[in-house]
Design a protein around this motif. Structure first.
Motif, mmCIF file in Angstrom:
data_model
loop_
_atom_site.group_PDB
_atom_site.id
_atom_site.type_symbol
_atom_site.label_atom_id
_atom_site.label_comp_id
_atom_site.label_asym_id
_atom_site.label_seq_id
_atom_site.Cartn_x
_atom_site.Cartn_y
_atom_site.Cartn_z
ATOM 1 N N LEU A 11 0.808 -1.208 0.000
ATOM 2 C CA LEU A 11 0.000 0.000 0.000
ATOM 3 C C LEU A 11 0.851 1.272 0.000
ATOM 4 N N CYS A 84 -7.619 8.528 3.814
ATOM 5 C CA CYS A 84 -8.544 7.528 3.268
ATOM 6 C C CYS A 84 -8.571 7.523 1.744
ATOM 7 N N GLU A 85 -8.654 8.694 1.141
ATOM 8 C CA GLU A 85 -8.722 8.749 -0.320
ATOM 9 C C GLU A 85 -7.411 8.307 -0.957
ATOM 10 N N GLU A 86 -6.290 8.682 -0.379
ATOM 11 C CA GLU A 86 -5.011 8.228 -0.932
ATOM 12 C C GLU A 86 -4.845 6.725 -0.756
ATOM 13 N N LEU A 87 -5.272 6.202 0.363
ATOM 14 C CA LEU A 87 -5.200 4.761 0.598
ATOM 15 C C LEU A 87 -6.005 4.008 -0.466
ATOM 16 N N VAL A 88 -7.202 4.487 -0.754
ATOM 17 C CA VAL A 88 -8.055 3.816 -1.743
ATOM 18 C C VAL A 88 -7.534 4.012 -3.166
ATOM 19 N N PHE A 89 -7.318 5.280 -3.564
ATOM 20 C CA PHE A 89 -7.034 5.557 -4.974
ATOM 21 C C PHE A 89 -5.577 5.354 -5.374
ATOM 22 N N TYR A 92 -4.264 1.443 -3.107
ATOM 23 C CA TYR A 92 -4.872 0.187 -3.533
ATOM 24 C C TYR A 92 -5.160 0.153 -5.036
ATOM 25 N N LEU A 93 -5.943 1.125 -5.533
ATOM 26 C CA LEU A 93 -6.399 1.080 -6.925
ATOM 27 C C LEU A 93 -5.255 1.253 -7.926
ATOM 28 N N SER A 110 -7.186 5.512 -12.374
ATOM 29 C CA SER A 110 -7.327 5.818 -10.944
ATOM 30 C C SER A 110 -7.593 7.312 -10.742
ATOM 31 N N TRP A 117 -15.211 10.538 -7.958
ATOM 32 C CA TRP A 117 -15.506 10.528 -6.521
ATOM 33 C C TRP A 117 -15.885 11.929 -6.038
#
Length: 182
Positions: A11, A84-89, A92-93, A110, A117
């Motif tokens: 991550l 949160c947004e950096e973790l997701v986009f 992870y993505l 991404s 979003w």
């Protein structure tokens, strides 16, 4: 990344100092200094405060209006959105898409997802968010660290909130001190 599974390392949440990492830290410091100077200058310039207020008028219900809201916006909203947004986009993505489609399509897809979003802010903001997402993706790819993108994202959100709050304060203060018409 594909062989790492879903881990802290995959991550981008580990820190390994290096040239690009320190350049990312320097970028965060430079943006912090710029933002602080811009907010301080705004406090002395009614014309700029009016411009900022006009530009952010469509989103004023989402931005801080009081000192307490400004602190909550900075410490909770901006930091959690950055994380949160950096973790997701980007955490992870981006690696998932990169493993399956290559770097350029991963950055593009991404970033478009990140922009989408933010559609609730309007179409033009969605496009700006997609562009920012691409910048964050490049930062992550260059530094191999998600923390720098998290910090940049949070700083940009904090800056937006501080600009809006400062503009509201300037306009409120000058409206109270201007003589009223008979």
């Amino acid at each position: 990344h594909a062989n790492d599974g879903l881990s802290v390392r995959s991550l981008g949440l580990t820190w390994v100092p290096g040239g690009w990492s320190w350049l990312g830290v320097a970028l965060c410091i430079a943006i912090s200094i710029y933002a602080a100077m811009a907010v301080a200058n705004l406090a002395r310039d009614r014309a700029t405060a009016e411009l900022v207020a006009r530009q952010m008028a469509a989103h004023q219900d989402l931005l801080p209006a009081s000192r307490g809201e400004a602190w909550v916006f900075s410490l909770i909203v901006s930091v959690s959105a950055g994380f949160c947004e950096e973790l997701v986009f980007r955490g992870y993505l981006l690696p998932l898409l990169r493993d399956h489609a290559g770097t350029f399509p991963a950055v593009a897809l991404s970033s478009l997802a990140f922009g989408w979003w933010h559609l609730y802010l309007g179409a033009s903001h969605m496009l700006r968010s997609a562009a920012m997402g691409a910048m964050f993706a490049v930062v992550v790819l260059l530094t191999d660290h998600l923390w720098i993108a998290i910090a940049l994202h949070a700083l940009i959100d904090i800056y937006s909130g501080a600009l809006h709050y400062s503009a509201r304060r300037v306009l409120s203060a000058t409206n109270r001190t201007e003589p009223s018409m008979p």
